[in-house]
Each structure stands twice: as structure tokens, then as C-alpha cells.
Design a protein around this motif. Structure first.
Motif, PDB file in Angstrom:
ATOM      1  N   GLU A 264      41.818  15.638  29.393  1.00  0.00           N
ATOM      2  CA  GLU A 264      43.099  15.728  30.094  1.00  0.00           C
ATOM      3  C   GLU A 264      44.247  15.226  29.215  1.00  0.00           C
ATOM      4  O   GLU A 264      45.392  15.696  29.348  1.00  0.00           O
ATOM      5  N   ASP A 265      43.958  14.289  28.298  1.00  0.00           N
ATOM      6  CA  ASP A 265      44.988  13.839  27.358  1.00  0.00           C
ATOM      7  C   ASP A 265      45.327  14.953  26.371  1.00  0.00           C
ATOM      8  O   ASP A 265      46.498  15.117  25.973  1.00  0.00           O
TER       9      ASP A 265
ATOM     10  N   GLN B 236      29.849  16.383  30.908  1.00  0.00           N
ATOM     11  CA  GLN B 236      31.004  15.500  30.970  1.00  0.00           C
ATOM     12  C   GLN B 236      31.439  15.013  29.597  1.00  0.00           C
ATOM     13  O   GLN B 236      32.623  14.809  29.353  1.00  0.00           O
ATOM     14  N   ASP B 237      30.484  14.825  28.698  1.00  0.00           N
ATOM     15  CA  ASP B 237      30.796  14.372  27.342  1.00  0.00           C
ATOM     16  C   ASP B 237      30.353  15.409  26.330  1.00  0.00           C
ATOM     17  O   ASP B 237      29.216  15.878  26.372  1.00  0.00           O
TER      18      ASP B 237
ATOM     19  N   LEU C 153      40.120  11.795  25.935  1.00  0.00           N
ATOM     20  CA  LEU C 153      39.983  12.505  27.205  1.00  0.00           C
ATOM     21  C   LEU C 153      40.508  13.926  27.063  1.00  0.00           C
ATOM     22  O   LEU C 153      41.545  14.156  26.426  1.00  0.00           O
TER      23      LEU C 153
ATOM     24  N   GLN D 253      34.848  16.014  30.239  1.00  0.00           N
ATOM     25  CA  GLN D 253      35.935  15.082  30.493  1.00  0.00           C
ATOM     26  C   GLN D 253      36.335  14.322  29.236  1.00  0.00           C
ATOM     27  O   GLN D 253      37.467  13.888  29.101  1.00  0.00           O
ATOM     28  N   ARG D 254      35.370  14.164  28.317  1.00  0.00           N
ATOM     29  CA  ARG D 254      35.661  13.444  27.080  1.00  0.00           C
ATOM     30  C   ARG D 254      35.094  14.189  25.883  1.00  0.00           C
ATOM     31  O   ARG D 254      34.042  14.825  25.973  1.00  0.00           O
TER      32      ARG D 254
ATOM     33  N   SER E 265      36.636   8.386  21.052  1.00  0.00           N
ATOM     34  CA  SER E 265      36.628   9.330  22.172  1.00  0.00           C
ATOM     35  C   SER E 265      38.061   9.638  22.596  1.00  0.00           C
ATOM     36  O   SER E 265      38.975   8.824  22.417  1.00  0.00           O
TER      37      SER E 265
ATOM     38  N   SER F 173      44.692   7.577  21.930  1.00  0.00           N
ATOM     39  CA  SER F 173      43.531   8.211  21.295  1.00  0.00           C
ATOM     40  C   SER F 173      43.920   9.532  20.631  1.00  0.00           C
ATOM     41  O   SER F 173      43.447   9.849  19.533  1.00  0.00           O
TER      42      SER F 173
END
Length: 209
Positions: free
Chosen positions: A61-62, A163-164, A59, A45-46, A57, A75
Motif C-alpha cells: 500500500e505504501d 501476504q508476503d 508495504l 501486503q508486504r 520490507s 521504507s
């Protein structure tokens, strides 16, 4: 007594054959599921980029939205500005697809040289705990290539199974310098014999049109 022993042995051999058949089927099923790819319980996710005590960091999705529409979150804009590249070039790099055969990639990454490459990569792309780096990198690559035999940076980020995902900027810089030195040394190693050959053939060559 001999007849009973024979019947017992025959019964046992039948059970053994049956067990082996079931075991083989189970092993085949497990192997097939591993080959298809271990679907991660949670995708990245990140992406967290560290540089010594500093970190930034972004995302995933970004990044997806940036690639699809060109829209930049704060970011993403920071990272693009930090790279010093044109945003459109960054979009193309993130979405650039490299063709690779899924089965070939799966097999190579499960060899000793393949695992060594994953181990080295794990020095600058790693999980938060820095554990299971090899497994995480391999899963991200294999999952990315599974559907269409292609891999892009964005797909790799999307399929990273924690996730990270951490990127060590110091280690990346160190690695890039090592690669640059190797390229320079290799270029010098190649240029010397080429220069000798050119000098040797100089009398036979001309710049005539």
C-alpha cells in the motif's frame, strides 16, 4: 429375458449419457473458472527484500501511494535511495504497463517452457516457504493481465497471492550478471561477422556525402 436386458442396457446408456453431459458441464465450468483466474484469498501486503542475512520490507500500500501521489514512506524512501535512481523514474518503472494478451499469457504459462521460466524466476521471487512458487507467479501474472491485457510491476505485486512476497537480492544479482555475460557474449558473436563483412565491403564503400 432379452427384452429386459435390452431395457436395462438402454436405461444404463441413458444414465451414462446424462452423467457425461453433467460431467462435461462441470468440467467446462471448472476450466472456465481457472481460465478466468484463480482469485487469491489474500493478496500481497508486504514485499520483503533479502540480501543474505539482511532484509528490508515495504508495504504494497505504501508503493501504491508512492505511485499515485509521489509520497514516500520511510521504507519506500530507503529503497529508492538504495536504487540510486530519481524517485520519479522509480514511480514510472513501477507503473509502466506492458501489453500482453491474457489468453496467450495464460496458455504460455501452462506449457513446459512457460513453467520452466516460472521455476527459474521462483529462484529470486518466492513465497516464504519457497513452495508453490510457480503457481503464485503464474496467478499474479494472469490476474494482472485479466482485466485490460496489461501488466505493470505494481499490479504484479498487488496480485501476488500470498501476504508476503520475498525477493532474494543475492539471486537477483547473480541472475543479472549471468544475463550481462550472455549479452556480452552474444554481442561479440554478432560483431565478429559484421566486422568481417564490413572489411570485405570496405573497397566498395566510401564515406562520401
Amino acid at each position: 429375458m432379452g427384452v429386459q436386458a435390452g431395457k436395462l442396457a438402454q436405461g444404463l446408456s441413458g444414465r451414462v449419457r446424462k452423467a457425461l453431459r453433467w460431467g462435461g458441464m462441470c468440467a467446462l465450468g471448472v476450466g472456465s473458472s481457472l481460465l478466468v483466474a484463480q482469485v487469491p484469498s489474500s493478496a500481497a501486503q508486504r514485499v520483503i527484500i533479502t540480501y543474505g542475512p539482511l532484509q528490508q520490507s515495504v508495504l504494497v500500500e505504501d508503493l501504491e501511494r508512492f505511485v499515485e501521489t509521489g509520497e514516500m514512506s520511510s521504507s519506500v524512501r530507503f529503497l529508492v535511495n538504495l536504487s540510486g535512481q530519481d524517485p520519479e523514474n522509480v514511480r514510472q518503472v513501477l507503473d509502466y504497463k506492458v501489453g500482453v494478451n491474457f489468453l496467450f499469457l495464460h496458455n504460455v504459462l501452462n506449457t513446459l517452457p512457460g513453467e520452466y521460466l516460472l521455476f527459474e524466476t521462483g529462484n529470486f521471487i518466492h513465497t516464504k516457504s519457497r513452495r508453490a512458487n510457480i503457481q503464485s507467479l503464474r496467478a499474479a501474472l494472469v490476474l494482472s493481465a485479466r482485466e485490460n491485457n496489461e501488466i505493470s510491476i505494481l499490479e504484479f505485486l498487488q496480485n501476488y497471492p500470498t501476504q508476503d512476497m520475498y525477493i532474494d537480492g543475492v539471486a537477483v544479482t547473480r541472475f543479472s550478471r549471468q544475463v550481462s555475460r550472455f549479452v556480452d557474449q552474444f554481442r561479440g558473436f554478432v560483431e565478429l561477422p559484421i566486422a568481417i563483412i564490413q572489411d570485405f565491403l570496405g573497397g566498395f564503400l566510401c564515406d562520401c556525402d
